[in-house]
Design a protein around this motif. Structure first.
Motif, PDB file in Angstrom:
ATOM      1  N   GLY A 157       0.799  -1.221   0.000  1.00 60.70           N
ATOM      2  CA  GLY A 157       0.000   0.000   0.000  1.00 60.70           C
ATOM      3  C   GLY A 157       0.829   1.266   0.000  1.00 60.70           C
ATOM      4  O   GLY A 157       0.338   2.339  -0.376  1.00 60.70           O
ATOM      5  N   MET A 158       2.099   1.168   0.417  1.00 63.67           N
ATOM      6  CA  MET A 158       2.972   2.331   0.451  1.00 63.67           C
ATOM      7  C   MET A 158       3.901   2.395  -0.759  1.00 63.67           C
ATOM      8  O   MET A 158       4.697   3.325  -0.893  1.00 63.67           O
ATOM      9  CB  MET A 158       3.813   2.332   1.733  1.00 63.67           C
ATOM     10  CG  MET A 158       2.982   2.313   3.003  1.00 63.67           C
ATOM     11  SD  MET A 158       3.973   2.290   4.507  1.00 63.67           S
ATOM     12  CE  MET A 158       4.382   4.022   4.660  1.00 63.67           C
ATOM     13  N   ILE A 159       3.802   1.394  -1.658  1.00 61.90           N
ATOM     14  CA  ILE A 159       4.702   1.327  -2.805  1.00 61.90           C
ATOM     15  C   ILE A 159       3.933   1.427  -4.121  1.00 61.90           C
ATOM     16  O   ILE A 159       4.256   2.234  -4.985  1.00 61.90           O
ATOM     17  CB  ILE A 159       5.515   0.013  -2.790  1.00 61.90           C
ATOM     18  CG1 ILE A 159       6.207  -0.165  -1.436  1.00 61.90           C
ATOM     19  CG2 ILE A 159       6.526   0.009  -3.928  1.00 61.90           C
ATOM     20  CD1 ILE A 159       7.149   0.945  -1.060  1.00 61.90           C
ATOM     21  N   ILE A 160       2.911   0.594  -4.269  1.00 56.97           N
ATOM     22  CA  ILE A 160       2.134   0.606  -5.505  1.00 56.97           C
ATOM     23  C   ILE A 160       1.366   1.919  -5.603  1.00 56.97           C
ATOM     24  O   ILE A 160       0.716   2.335  -4.648  1.00 56.97           O
ATOM     25  CB  ILE A 160       1.164  -0.593  -5.541  1.00 56.97           C
ATOM     26  CG1 ILE A 160       1.951  -1.909  -5.592  1.00 56.97           C
ATOM     27  CG2 ILE A 160       0.223  -0.501  -6.737  1.00 56.97           C
ATOM     28  CD1 ILE A 160       1.086  -3.149  -5.568  1.00 56.97           C
ATOM     29  N   PRO A 175       8.482  -2.509  -8.257  1.00 58.10           N
ATOM     30  CA  PRO A 175       8.817  -2.940  -6.898  1.00 58.10           C
ATOM     31  C   PRO A 175       7.606  -3.477  -6.136  1.00 58.10           C
ATOM     32  O   PRO A 175       7.722  -4.450  -5.376  1.00 58.10           O
ATOM     33  CB  PRO A 175       9.349  -1.654  -6.245  1.00 58.10           C
ATOM     34  CG  PRO A 175       9.894  -0.858  -7.379  1.00 58.10           C
ATOM     35  CD  PRO A 175       8.955  -1.127  -8.515  1.00 58.10           C
ATOM     36  N   GLY A 176       6.438  -2.855  -6.323  1.00 56.49           N
ATOM     37  CA  GLY A 176       5.235  -3.354  -5.663  1.00 56.49           C
ATOM     38  C   GLY A 176       4.880  -4.750  -6.129  1.00 56.49           C
ATOM     39  O   GLY A 176       4.509  -5.621  -5.317  1.00 56.49           O
ATOM     40  N   ILE A 177       4.991  -4.988  -7.439  1.00 57.28           N
ATOM     41  CA  ILE A 177       4.712  -6.327  -7.984  1.00 57.28           C
ATOM     42  C   ILE A 177       5.741  -7.336  -7.487  1.00 57.28           C
ATOM     43  O   ILE A 177       5.411  -8.479  -7.156  1.00 57.28           O
ATOM     44  CB  ILE A 177       4.683  -6.270  -9.523  1.00 57.28           C
ATOM     45  CG1 ILE A 177       3.494  -5.424  -9.989  1.00 57.28           C
ATOM     46  CG2 ILE A 177       4.614  -7.671 -10.118  1.00 57.28           C
ATOM     47  CD1 ILE A 177       3.491  -5.126 -11.481  1.00 57.28           C
ATOM     48  N   LEU A 178       7.010  -6.904  -7.426  1.00 62.98           N
ATOM     49  CA  LEU A 178       8.076  -7.777  -6.908  1.00 62.98           C
ATOM     50  C   LEU A 178       7.768  -8.206  -5.471  1.00 62.98           C
ATOM     51  O   LEU A 178       7.885  -9.402  -5.134  1.00 62.98           O
ATOM     52  CB  LEU A 178       9.418  -7.043  -6.956  1.00 62.98           C
ATOM     53  CG  LEU A 178      10.592  -7.716  -6.227  1.00 62.98           C
ATOM     54  CD1 LEU A 178      10.957  -9.027  -6.904  1.00 62.98           C
ATOM     55  CD2 LEU A 178      11.802  -6.776  -6.162  1.00 62.98           C
ATOM     56  N   ILE A 179       7.381  -7.257  -4.636  1.00 59.40           N
ATOM     57  CA  ILE A 179       7.064  -7.576  -3.244  1.00 59.40           C
ATOM     58  C   ILE A 179       5.873  -8.524  -3.175  1.00 59.40           C
ATOM     59  O   ILE A 179       5.875  -9.505  -2.413  1.00 59.40           O
ATOM     60  CB  ILE A 179       6.780  -6.282  -2.459  1.00 59.40           C
ATOM     61  CG1 ILE A 179       8.072  -5.480  -2.293  1.00 59.40           C
ATOM     62  CG2 ILE A 179       6.173  -6.595  -1.086  1.00 59.40           C
ATOM     63  CD1 ILE A 179       7.877  -4.102  -1.695  1.00 59.40           C
ATOM     64  N   CYS A 180       4.861  -8.279  -3.981  1.00 56.87           N
ATOM     65  CA  CYS A 180       3.688  -9.156  -4.005  1.00 56.87           C
ATOM     66  C   CYS A 180       4.074 -10.585  -4.391  1.00 56.87           C
ATOM     67  O   CYS A 180       3.679 -11.552  -3.716  1.00 56.87           O
ATOM     68  CB  CYS A 180       2.651  -8.607  -4.985  1.00 56.87           C
ATOM     69  SG  CYS A 180       1.219  -9.667  -5.230  1.00 56.87           S
ATOM     70  N   LEU A 181       4.859 -10.750  -5.455  1.00 57.47           N
ATOM     71  CA  LEU A 181       5.247 -12.088  -5.916  1.00 57.47           C
ATOM     72  C   LEU A 181       6.116 -12.809  -4.893  1.00 57.47           C
ATOM     73  O   LEU A 181       5.958 -14.019  -4.669  1.00 57.47           O
ATOM     74  CB  LEU A 181       5.985 -11.981  -7.252  1.00 57.47           C
ATOM     75  CG  LEU A 181       5.148 -11.498  -8.449  1.00 57.47           C
ATOM     76  CD1 LEU A 181       6.031 -11.344  -9.687  1.00 57.47           C
ATOM     77  CD2 LEU A 181       4.002 -12.459  -8.718  1.00 57.47           C
TER      78      LEU A 181
END
Length: 423
Positions: free
Chosen positions: A146-149, A176-182
């Motif tokens: 929530g703080m990146i995407i 980076p948000g997608i990377l963290i999610c994956l």
């Protein structure tokens, strides 16, 4: 002398559990008295901090997130995520993570993401045999996105403080948000085996299509925002207003945004915005005070000499901000410490957009790190699990987030390739 006084007062008040805005404000007042500066400067600096057009995006994105949360959109996003990944090992944990990333693209807030998705996922995960502390840790860690995407409120604040393009920061936050999610999805798959929870049967492609149609309008919002910004239709600030208005239309169309829910959304948005702005105002006075005392300049020179180059400097920044994130509100940390760290980063030739992503990822990890991680407290309130039990469960998630941070820090294309491609 002044530096020792103001930081001493600040730390003392924080140890006494004073709200961060109050601690910053009182520390600033004490510093002004010690420096024999007229206290009228407090009002002037607070007004100066607020006098920023891009800062208007914050309350409107907060409002948009509240409307989306109370208008039935979070439930539709969860259902769509469940149709995609619910059949995998640790399916409901994966649903919580993926739905959090979807909702992050609507709200721009970690707290709103944890509250909205945690509120929907808590009971289903409990019924399927997930331990409450696992549910809490998963939802809290997923809230980091929530703080990146985009539209990330933290990225907006960084852009306001530094003058860096908020549009570029939004674009840089996507990968980076997608990377963290994956990475969290992969970790969930590993940890879920220990939970001993059987995966759900595959819902089938017709169910995926049906749930996608139900969630289509909420999913369209981040597309409208980003395409509108990069198409030159509106600025990031105007995009926040569009997002809030769009949320009202979609919520009304779904028939779930009744007057009572709308009143709650506006009330919660006003309170959240007031809290953020109070922190920003107090932090603005504090940052001005340490600047006129030459503290940022002195620290910048010391860090430049100690680091010797960008690689070591970024490592020092990561360590420093991870500690700060454990102890201080992210909005306050952005205002205070960006003025200290940013000049040295620029002197080393570090891309200002990349540096913004690094700063925000660091501080977002702080939201799930004890002792003051706000997402931990929200997850605890939702799941009725003690902070201590959540902390024992969340360490694997924090380790994965730290690995993501290192990759984002030392492999700039993760953040910058979209900016360079579309810039």
């Amino acid at each position: 002398m002044t530096a020792a006084v103001i930081f001493g007062v600040l730390i003392g008040l924080m140890l006494l559990r004073a709200p961060i805005a109050v601690a910053l404000g009182l520390a600033s007042v004490v510093g002004l008295v010690v420096s024999d500066i007229n206290l009228e400067i407090v009002v002037q600096r607070m007004f100066s901090t607020n006098n920023s057009f891009p800062l208007l995006a914050v309350p409107f994105f907060i409002l948009a997130g509240e409307i989306m949360s109370l208008g039935g959109m979070s439930r539709r996003l969860v259902n769509f995520a469940a149709s995609l990944v619910g059949h995998l090992t640790g399916g409901l944990g994966a649903v919580a993570i993926l739905a959090s990333s979807f909702f992050a693209a609507l709200s721009g807030s970690n707290a709103a993401t944890v509250a909205a998705i945690g509120g929907v996922m808590n009971e289903p995960m409990r019924e399927k045999g997930y331990r409450p502390q696992y549910t809490a840790a998963t939802v809290a860690a997923a809230g980091v996105t929530g703080m990146i995407i985009p539209p990330s409120i933290l990225l907006i604040l960084y852009g306001v403080v530094t003058g860096v393009s908020i549009a570029d920061l939004f674009l840089a936050g996507l990968a980076p948000g997608i990377l963290i999610c994956l990475s969290l999805l992969l970790l969930n798959r590993v940890l879920a085996r220990r939970e001993g929870v059987e995966p759900e049967p595959f819902a089938g492609y017709p169910t995926i299509w049906t749930s996608f149609k139900s969630a289509f309008w909420p999913l369209l919002m981040p597309v409208i925002i980003l395409s509108g910004i990069y198409g030159g239709v509106f600025t990031p600030t105007e995009a926040a207003i569009v997002a809030a208005f769009y949320g009202l239309i979609v919520g009304a169309a779904y028939g779930e945004l009744k007057l009572a829910a709308l009143y709650r959304a506006f009330s919660r948005a006003v309170i959240s915005s007031a809290v953020v702005m109070f922190i920003m105002n107090s932090a603005g006075v504090f940052a001005w005070l340490i600047t006129i005392d030459q503290i940022p300049q002195g620290v910048s020179r010391y860090l430049a000499e100690a680091a010797g180059g960008p690689v070591v400097y970024l490592l020092l920044v990561n360590i420093f901000l991870l500690i700060v994130g454990c102890l201080m509100n992210a909005a306050a940390a952005i205002v205070i410490f960006t003025s200290i760290l940013y000049p040295t980063a620029m002197s080393f030739g570090i891309d200002p957009v990349l540096f913004g992503i690094i700063v925000c990822v660091n501080l977002s990890i702080g939201t799930v790190t004890p002792p003051l991680g706000v997402d931990l407290f929200i997850a605890s309130a939702i799941t009725k699990v003690s902070i201590e039990r959540i902390v024992m469960m969340i360490w694997p998630f924090i380790l994965v987030l730290l690995l993501d941070l290192m990759l984002i820090t030392y492999f700039p294309p993760v953040s910058l390739f979209l900016v360079r491609l579309l810039g």
